[in-house]
Design an enzyme around this catalytic site. Structure first.
Site, PDB file in Angstrom:
ATOM      1  N   ASN A 146      -1.735  -0.172   7.404  1.00 53.82           N
ATOM      2  CA  ASN A 146      -1.216  -1.504   7.555  1.00 53.82           C
ATOM      3  C   ASN A 146      -0.452  -2.136   6.577  1.00 53.82           C
ATOM      4  O   ASN A 146      -0.029  -3.215   6.439  1.00 53.82           O
ATOM      5  CB  ASN A 146      -2.251  -2.527   8.243  1.00 53.82           C
ATOM      6  CG  ASN A 146      -3.282  -2.721   7.359  1.00 53.82           C
ATOM      7  OD1 ASN A 146      -3.241  -2.288   6.153  1.00 53.82           O
ATOM      8  ND2 ASN A 146      -4.272  -3.528   7.441  1.00 53.82           N
ATOM      9  N   ARG A 180       2.990  -7.189   9.463  1.00 49.00           N
ATOM     10  CA  ARG A 180       2.317  -6.054  10.188  1.00 49.00           C
ATOM     11  C   ARG A 180       2.912  -5.829  11.318  1.00 49.00           C
ATOM     12  O   ARG A 180       2.946  -4.519  11.693  1.00 49.00           O
ATOM     13  CB  ARG A 180       0.963  -6.332  10.081  1.00 49.00           C
ATOM     14  CG  ARG A 180       0.142  -6.191   8.521  1.00 49.00           C
ATOM     15  CD  ARG A 180      -1.244  -6.601   8.580  1.00 49.00           C
ATOM     16  NE  ARG A 180      -1.791  -6.213   7.168  1.00 49.00           N
ATOM     17  CZ  ARG A 180      -3.027  -6.773   6.868  1.00 49.00           C
ATOM     18  NH1 ARG A 180      -3.483  -7.781   7.565  1.00 49.00           N
ATOM     19  NH2 ARG A 180      -3.409  -6.422   5.604  1.00 49.00           N
ATOM     20  N   TYR A 232     -11.962  -3.183  -2.910  1.00 41.61           N
ATOM     21  CA  TYR A 232     -12.551  -3.355  -1.460  1.00 41.61           C
ATOM     22  C   TYR A 232     -14.075  -3.303  -1.591  1.00 41.61           C
ATOM     23  O   TYR A 232     -14.518  -2.861  -0.403  1.00 41.61           O
ATOM     24  CB  TYR A 232     -11.980  -2.336  -0.793  1.00 41.61           C
ATOM     25  CG  TYR A 232     -10.619  -2.181  -0.242  1.00 41.61           C
ATOM     26  CD1 TYR A 232     -10.480  -3.587   0.440  1.00 41.61           C
ATOM     27  CD2 TYR A 232      -9.575  -1.420  -0.452  1.00 41.61           C
ATOM     28  CE1 TYR A 232      -9.073  -3.818   0.835  1.00 41.61           C
ATOM     29  CE2 TYR A 232      -8.224  -1.761  -0.181  1.00 41.61           C
ATOM     30  CZ  TYR A 232      -8.231  -2.934   0.547  1.00 41.61           C
ATOM     31  OH  TYR A 232      -6.787  -3.160   1.165  1.00 41.61           O
ATOM     32  N   THR A 260      -5.112  -7.856  10.748  1.00 44.96           N
ATOM     33  CA  THR A 260      -5.383  -6.585   9.997  1.00 44.96           C
ATOM     34  C   THR A 260      -4.900  -5.436  10.855  1.00 44.96           C
ATOM     35  O   THR A 260      -4.465  -4.403  10.479  1.00 44.96           O
ATOM     36  CB  THR A 260      -6.927  -6.364  10.072  1.00 44.96           C
ATOM     37  OG1 THR A 260      -7.283  -7.835   9.077  1.00 44.96           O
ATOM     38  CG2 THR A 260      -7.163  -5.203   9.136  1.00 44.96           C
ATOM     39  N   GLU A 268      -9.032 -11.219  -7.600  1.00 40.42           N
ATOM     40  CA  GLU A 268      -8.020  -9.621  -7.373  1.00 40.42           C
ATOM     41  C   GLU A 268      -7.067  -9.929  -8.638  1.00 40.42           C
ATOM     42  O   GLU A 268      -6.704  -8.898  -9.298  1.00 40.42           O
ATOM     43  CB  GLU A 268      -7.447  -9.832  -6.083  1.00 40.42           C
ATOM     44  CG  GLU A 268      -8.435  -9.585  -5.077  1.00 40.42           C
ATOM     45  CD  GLU A 268      -8.307  -9.861  -3.587  1.00 40.42           C
ATOM     46  OE1 GLU A 268      -9.042  -9.553  -2.785  1.00 40.42           O
ATOM     47  OE2 GLU A 268      -7.190 -10.158  -3.374  1.00 40.42           O
ATOM     48  N   HIS A 309      -1.603  -5.754   1.473  1.00 42.24           N
ATOM     49  CA  HIS A 309      -2.747  -6.666   1.251  1.00 42.24           C
ATOM     50  C   HIS A 309      -2.359  -7.861   0.849  1.00 42.24           C
ATOM     51  O   HIS A 309      -1.414  -7.927   0.158  1.00 42.24           O
ATOM     52  CB  HIS A 309      -3.809  -5.850   0.106  1.00 42.24           C
ATOM     53  CG  HIS A 309      -4.589  -6.659  -0.300  1.00 42.24           C
ATOM     54  ND1 HIS A 309      -5.875  -6.868   0.366  1.00 42.24           N
ATOM     55  CD2 HIS A 309      -4.784  -7.644  -1.357  1.00 42.24           C
ATOM     56  CE1 HIS A 309      -6.852  -7.752  -0.209  1.00 42.24           C
ATOM     57  NE2 HIS A 309      -5.923  -8.292  -1.159  1.00 42.24           N
ATOM     58  N   LYS A 341       0.942  -0.975  -0.035  1.00 42.78           N
ATOM     59  CA  LYS A 341       0.015  -0.195  -0.063  1.00 42.78           C
ATOM     60  C   LYS A 341       1.005   1.399  -0.052  1.00 42.78           C
ATOM     61  O   LYS A 341       2.013   1.351   0.330  1.00 42.78           O
ATOM     62  CB  LYS A 341      -1.038  -0.067   1.291  1.00 42.78           C
ATOM     63  CG  LYS A 341      -1.934  -1.335   1.167  1.00 42.78           C
ATOM     64  CD  LYS A 341      -2.712  -1.216   2.296  1.00 42.78           C
ATOM     65  CE  LYS A 341      -3.606  -2.609   2.400  1.00 42.78           C
ATOM     66  NZ  LYS A 341      -4.427  -2.671   3.587  1.00 42.78           N
TER      67      LYS A 341
HETATM   68  P1  DAT Z   1      -7.454  -7.223   5.661  1.00 42.19           P
HETATM   69  O1  DAT Z   1      -6.589  -6.290   4.939  1.00 42.19           O
HETATM   70  O2  DAT Z   1      -6.673  -7.949   6.680  1.00 42.19           O
HETATM   71  O3  DAT Z   1      -7.920  -8.569   4.667  1.00 42.19           O
HETATM   72  P2  DAT Z   1      -9.956  -6.442   5.731  1.00 42.19           P
HETATM   73  O4  DAT Z   1     -10.393  -7.339   4.477  1.00 42.19           O
HETATM   74  O5  DAT Z   1     -10.936  -6.727   6.728  1.00 42.19           O
HETATM   75  O6  DAT Z   1      -8.680  -6.596   6.311  1.00 42.19           O
HETATM   76  O7  DAT Z   1     -10.038  -4.878   5.590  1.00 42.19           O
HETATM   77  C1  DAT Z   1      -9.449  -4.226   4.264  1.00 42.19           C
HETATM   78  C2  DAT Z   1      -8.551  -3.055   4.770  1.00 42.19           C
HETATM   79  O8  DAT Z   1      -9.243  -2.143   5.368  1.00 42.19           O
HETATM   80  C3  DAT Z   1      -7.597  -3.375   5.854  1.00 42.19           C
HETATM   81  O9  DAT Z   1      -6.234  -4.018   5.383  1.00 42.19           O
HETATM   82  C4  DAT Z   1      -7.353  -2.050   6.438  1.00 42.19           C
HETATM   83  C5  DAT Z   1      -8.873  -1.330   6.312  1.00 42.19           C
HETATM   84  N1  DAT Z   1      -9.866  -1.598   7.884  1.00 42.19           N
HETATM   85  C6  DAT Z   1     -10.327  -2.670   7.906  1.00 42.19           C
HETATM   86  N2  DAT Z   1     -10.928  -2.560   9.359  1.00 42.19           N
HETATM   87  C7  DAT Z   1     -10.864  -1.030   9.221  1.00 42.19           C
HETATM   88  C8  DAT Z   1     -11.297  -0.589  10.563  1.00 42.19           C
HETATM   89  N3  DAT Z   1     -11.926  -0.981  11.430  1.00 42.19           N
HETATM   90  N4  DAT Z   1     -10.512   0.842  10.437  1.00 42.19           N
HETATM   91  C9  DAT Z   1      -9.999   1.341   9.590  1.00 42.19           C
HETATM   92  N5  DAT Z   1      -9.541   0.762   8.396  1.00 42.19           N
HETATM   93  C10 DAT Z   1     -10.157  -0.668   8.307  1.00 42.19           C
HETATM   94 MG    MG Z   2      -9.262  -8.411   3.235  1.00 40.65          MG
END
Ligand code: DAT
Ligand code: MG
Length: 151
Positions: free
Chosen positions: A114, A104, A51, A93, A128, A117, A11
């Site tokens: 973070n 991470r 997303y 995450t 994807e 991805h 990212k």
């Molecule tokens: P991951 O990236 O671990 O697959 P995810 O698919 O649930 O996690 O979410 C995608 C991204 O969205 C994540 O890397 C960071 C952001 N995100 C997720 N939950 C969040 C939250 N509660 N507040 C802010 N950003 C968030």
């Molecule tokens: Mg995800």
């Protein structure tokens, strides 16, 4: 399967902070095979699609703006168990909840920055890859070291 693939992306925060070599190096040293890599600033539409599952969440607009600033290093990695193993290498995450030694945990502090991805399942990986890459951007190459990495 040995030809299992995952979509992995660094990212914009990881790029801005100069972490490309550290993070890509971990994937490379593990033994996974790089089959595609490009640096791009993704369109807002691309990030929104990527997303899409999160579109109703309160953080979605901020997430899209962060990613669409770019640049993003988009990659495809291949190898047995790559989807699950790379998710384990990333950790949770929220970096504060990621196990120490995970990417991470070692490089990032908060969920909203973070850094990386990785696809979470075989089906999302293939979707994807198709979203971010044209088939012609995937490189078909024989890695001589495979005889020492795979059996
Ligand atoms: P991951 O990236 O671990 O697959 P995810 O698919 O649930 O996690 O979410 C995608 C991204 O969205 C994540 O890397 C960071 C952001 N995100 C997720 N939950 C969040 C939250 N509660 N507040 C802010 N950003 C968030
Ligand atoms: Mg995800």
């Amino acid at each position: 399967t040995p030809s299992e693939r995952s979509f992995i992306a660094l990212k914009p925060d990881a790029i801005q902070r100069g972490l490309i070599a550290d993070i890509v190096g971990r994937l490379e040293r593990k033994g996974f095979k790089l089959v595609a890599m490009k640096l791009l600033t993704p369109s807002k539409e691309l990030v929104e699609k990527h997303y899409e599952d999160l579109k109703d969440r309160p953080f979605y607009p901020g997430l899209v703006a962060y990613m669409a600033q770019g640049p993003v290093l988009a990659m495809v990695w291949q190898g047995p168990g790559v989807v699950k193993t790379v998710r384990q290498m990333l950790g949770a995450t929220n970096p504060a909840q990621a196990p120490s030694g995970s990417i991470r945990s070692d490089f990032f502090l908060v969920t909203g920055r973070n850094g990386i991805h990785a696809s979470d399942a075989h089906a999302s990986a293939e979707a994807e890859i198709a979203l971010w890459f044209k088939p012609s951007e995937l490189v078909d190459w024989k890695r001589d070291a495979d005889q020492w990495i795979l059996s």
